[in-house]
Design an enzyme around this catalytic site. Structure first.
Site, PDB file in Angstrom:
ATOM      1  N   ASN A   1      15.168  -1.280   6.428  1.00 25.93           N
ATOM      2  CA  ASN A   1      15.434  -0.371   5.370  1.00 25.93           C
ATOM      3  C   ASN A   1      15.316   1.315   5.878  1.00 25.93           C
ATOM      4  O   ASN A   1      14.132   1.582   5.896  1.00 25.93           O
ATOM      5  CB  ASN A   1      14.386  -0.428   4.050  1.00 25.93           C
ATOM      6  CG  ASN A   1      15.113   0.228   3.128  1.00 25.93           C
ATOM      7  OD1 ASN A   1      15.834   1.416   3.126  1.00 25.93           O
ATOM      8  ND2 ASN A   1      14.767  -0.100   1.644  1.00 25.93           N
TER       9      ASN A   1
ATOM     10  N   GLU B   1       2.720   3.292  11.532  1.00 27.65           N
ATOM     11  CA  GLU B   1       1.744   4.434  12.123  1.00 27.65           C
ATOM     12  C   GLU B   1       2.318   5.246  13.325  1.00 27.65           C
ATOM     13  O   GLU B   1       1.920   6.363  13.704  1.00 27.65           O
ATOM     14  CB  GLU B   1       0.545   3.567  12.657  1.00 27.65           C
ATOM     15  CG  GLU B   1       0.019   2.662  11.782  1.00 27.65           C
ATOM     16  CD  GLU B   1      -1.145   1.973  11.977  1.00 27.65           C
ATOM     17  OE1 GLU B   1      -2.337   2.506  11.433  1.00 27.65           O
ATOM     18  OE2 GLU B   1      -1.274   0.991  12.352  1.00 27.65           O
TER      19      GLU B   1
ATOM     20  N   ILE C   1       0.958  -1.319   0.008  1.00 26.34           N
ATOM     21  CA  ILE C   1       0.071  -0.176  -0.144  1.00 26.34           C
ATOM     22  C   ILE C   1       0.890   1.102  -0.019  1.00 26.34           C
ATOM     23  O   ILE C   1       0.248   2.372   0.294  1.00 26.34           O
ATOM     24  CB  ILE C   1      -1.078   0.100   1.304  1.00 26.34           C
ATOM     25  CG1 ILE C   1      -0.285  -0.113   2.601  1.00 26.34           C
ATOM     26  CG2 ILE C   1      -2.030  -1.259   1.040  1.00 26.34           C
ATOM     27  CD1 ILE C   1      -1.067   0.391   3.812  1.00 26.34           C
TER      28      ILE C   1
ATOM     29  N   THR D   1      13.304   3.484   3.457  1.00 33.93           N
ATOM     30  CA  THR D   1      11.698   3.593   3.443  1.00 33.93           C
ATOM     31  C   THR D   1      11.139   3.872   4.994  1.00 33.93           C
ATOM     32  O   THR D   1      10.144   4.143   5.101  1.00 33.93           O
ATOM     33  CB  THR D   1      11.133   2.264   2.942  1.00 33.93           C
ATOM     34  OG1 THR D   1      11.812   1.163   3.606  1.00 33.93           O
ATOM     35  CG2 THR D   1      11.563   1.846   1.424  1.00 33.93           C
TER      36      THR D   1
HETATM   37 MO1  MOS Z   1      -3.792   1.118   9.687  1.00 33.20          MO
HETATM   38  S1  MOS Z   1      -5.338   2.398  10.401  1.00 33.20           S
HETATM   39  O1  MOS Z   1      -3.985  -0.199  10.834  1.00 33.20           O
HETATM   40  O2  MOS Z   1      -4.509   0.518   8.145  1.00 33.20           O
END
Ligand code: MOS
Length: 709
Positions: A601, A675, A465, A604
């Site tokens: 890495n 996150e 993603i 990233t």
């Molecule tokens: Mo994240 S809110 O766990 O895609």
């Protein structure tokens, strides 16, 4: 020359550009909506414009007769589908199944036509008459109706005698803090292409969890999961909006089955505001008691958030208080208020990212009240063990983070008096906050294969993603097998590949990476058994043993690493500049240091944290999905009204990683970073705004008028 007995860590820990970077910037990367199909039909949803009631009459006559229209699906002709358990479904209410309307933006029809334009036109011709019912979309007007919600963490926890400690504490901070409703606003809106062949379905879907989509769609459509193949090759961001499965995916699959034609549905930006969940606003109450020297005696954190009428979604905004600071008494409590809106969902840095806003502004208030430096206050209350569970931390280099970031930022040069630092008419504020994020781990499997030309193929169903999976996984295999990472490629995003969890909860490097590590290690052992020696080409090893390829399967699942409190941590320092006449806060500098396990890495990883910091700036200053309480709808379902930081809002963002290996979290020693970067930034900015202006802001986003007061 390629070696199978290479020294360890040749590729892990080395900065590496994204292997998929060129594919992306050259437009060759194929996203769900790019999937080609013969006889492809296009679907566009028509949405309800009332928040609560029932459809009295639905007029689809003009829509059905519009050019190119193949079918107008409504609750009257869409087959009945099975309810889907939640999760993987993000919302239990499936539209087009009855005449009930439970939120503004709920689909009332799916117009399908030969072209996108024809479908959009047909959708615009659908007319509905409603029997309206009274509604309330504003949870803040009905906090007394808050109830306990069913979800995945405990609602309430309690250690020690909070009441007594608070009563005896010489310093008390008791305040309310508010965060706003927010939306993910992924650059790529959700999209699905459904194709049926001989009773089997292939879905090319913008999802963070191909197996979740398979589970939900199979359940809804009453077919065996084996008959559903879901692919997600690239996704233009998810941030949680594509983590669970939403009605548009299920309905697209069902409509394609009825039509016996491939069907594509791409959400518009406006539809994305109600088609998948949002991050709830929060009402946080913090009651903190401390000694005169700042030592905590008690923390009581309670949180209330809105959810839909039909689902419980708890945003755990008191969660961080359970684990962050040492205190003899800690009490946390979560409640929800049911309102006439769609079901919320996790959004980047769910729970902790919102919870830390209240807790870290409250700690700053305590620092001022006690006359102690904000950083010193954190160090005085540093938790050696999880203060609620008593468990040791699996690893925690937070002290190093405080030191590294403070030094880099120059914190020791701060004059703590609000308004004391300025450049002409511009007031300068320095604020800091701690970051803490939960660690989520999922079972994963992977296969690693050496092909006849010596190239290495990783197969794992996981999704990319935008976090760097296509680069990180090859690094891990390359490291074990001693090959250059350019020789390794990965096939991912497909339910026909080895199963993994969803790409959420910052879990992928740890979970999938550990499965790749296992598979690559097994493969290396097999190569050694074939007599492979150092500096020998892998292709040569295969041909010498009469093979065209050699594969090994690997797997990993969490749970056997002992009983630990597992989190990632960080220390964030922010500088803001506020004009004394027109006090619009501008963030001019952010420095963060992070304790997040082994960094696979650094390139990233840094980019993930910087992305998170940008989210934090948005959370502090811009992002808010306001609703009109009389219409029960969002004021602006677009990026002109929902503000996210542009480049001009983003200053230099410095990222430091504390040296750390967390052997308990994963065999790789890695934890999650997707996150963590979005945590702590907003309260650091709010605290910097106080330092600059002397105005204590307890509500995000911070608006100009709050600072004029
Ligand atoms: Mo994240 S809110 O766990 O895609």
């Amino acid at each position: 020359m390629i070696s199978v007995l290479a020294p360890p860590s040749r590729a892990i820990g080395v900065p590496h550009e994204r292997l998929d970077g060129k594919e992306k910037v050259s437009g060759r990367a194929c996203y769900a909506a790019d999937t080609p199909a013969e006889r492809l039909a296009y679907g566009v949803f028509a949405l309800a414009n009332i928040p609560r009631g029932r459809i009295a009459q639905l007029d689809v006559g003009r829509a059905e007769h519009a050019a190119g229209v193949l079918r107008i699906f409504t609750h009257e002709n869409m087959p009945r589908l099975n309810p889907v358990s939640s999760p993987p479904a993000g919302q239990s209410l499936l539209p087009l199944q009855s005449d009930r309307i439970a939120y503004e933006g709920q689909p009332i029809a799916l117009a399908v036509a030969a072209t996108l334009e024809q479908a959009a036109h047909a959708a615009s011709l659908v007319r509905a008459e409603y029997e309206r019912e009274p509604f309330n979309v504003d949870f803040r007007t009905q906090l007394e109706r808050a109830v306990e919600g069913q979800s995945f963490f405990e609602s309430d926890t309690r250690v020690g005698d909070v009441e007594r400690e608070l009563a005896q504490a010489p310093i008390r901070i008791a305040q309310r803090y508010r965060t706003a409703d927010r939306h993910h606003c992924a650059m790529e809106p959700s999209a699905t292409v459904a194709r049926w062949e001989n009773g089997s379905l292939t879905l090319d879907d913008a999802t963070q969890y191909v197996w979740g989509v398979r589970m939900a769609v199979a359940q809804a459509l009453d077919i065996a999961p084996e008959r559903v193949r879901v692919r997600s090759s690239y996704a233009g961001g998810g941030f949680g909006s594509k983590g669970y499965v939403w009605p548009h995916q299920v309905l697209t699959a069902a409509a394609a089955r009825e039509l016996e034609r491939p069907l594509k549905v791409v959400l518009t930006r406006a539809q994305a505001f109600t088609a998948h969940g949002y991050q709830t606003a929060s009402e946080q109450a913090l009651d903190i008691g401390a000694e005169r020297d700042g030592t905590l005696r008690a923390v009581r954190a309670t949180s209330i958030n809105p959810t839909s009428r039909f689902d419980d979604y708890v945003e755990y905004c008191a969660l961080s208080a359970r684990s962050l600071y040492a205190a003899p008494a800690i009490e946390t409590r979560h409640r929800v208020v049911h309102v006439d809106r769609s079901t919320p969902t996790p959004m980047r840095a769910p729970h902790d990212g919102v919870a830390m806003v209240g807790l870290e502004i409250a700690m700053d208030e305590l620092a001022y009240e006690a006359g102690i430096d904000s950083l010193e206050l954190r160090l005085r209350n540093y938790a050696q063990r999880d203060p609620t569970t008593g468990k040791p931390f699996s690893s925690k280099e937070l002290r190093a983070c405080y030191r590294l970031a403070a030094e880099r930022f120059g914190w020791s040069g701060r004059n703590p008096r609000p308004g004391a630092m300025r450049e002409g008419r511009v007031r300068i504020g320095w604020g800091m906050a701690t970051a803490l994020m939960g660690t989520f781990r999922m079972p994963a499997s992977a296969r690693v294969t050496v092909e006849s030309d010596g190239r290495v193929l990783i197969e794992a169903g996981t999704q990319e993603i935008g976090t760097g999976v296509r680069t990180i996984m090859p690094q891990i295999a390359a490291d074990v097998l001693g090959v250059p990472i350019e020789q390794v490629r990965i096939a991912l995003g497909d339910t026909t590949l080895p199963e993994t969890g969803g790409t959420f909860g910052s879990s992928t490097t740890m979970s999938v990476g550990s499965a790749v590590l296992d598979a690559a290690t097994r493969l290396r052992d097999e190569l050694r058994e074939l007599g492979a020696h150092e500096d020998e080409d892998l292709g040569a090893v295969l041909s010498r043993s009469g093979r065209t390829s050699l594969s090994a399967d690997g797997a990993w699942s969490p749970g056997e690493e002992g009983d630990f409190s597992m989190h990632t941590f960080g220390a964030v320092f922010a500088e803001v500049r506020v004009d004394e006449d027109l006090p619009i806060p501008r963030v001019s500098r952010v420095v963060g240091a992070y304790s997040a396990g082994r960094i696979i890495n650094p390139t990233t990883a840094r980019s993930q944290i910087q992305g998170g910091m940008v989210w934090g700036i948005g959370q502090a200053l811009l992002e808010e999905s306001s609703m009109d309480p009389t219409l029960g709808r969002y004021l602006s379902k677009n990026l002109a009204g929902y503000l996210v930081p542009a480049n001009a809002d983003v200053p230099e963002l410095e990222v430091i990683f504390a040296e750390e290996v967390d052997a308990h979290a994963s065999p790789l020693g890695a934890k999650g970073i997707g996150e963590l970067g979005a945590v702590g930034v907003a309260p650091a900015i709010a605290n910097a705004v106080f330092h600059a202006t002397g105005v204590r802001v307890r509500e995000l986003p911070i608006r100009l008028e709050m600072l004029l007061a």
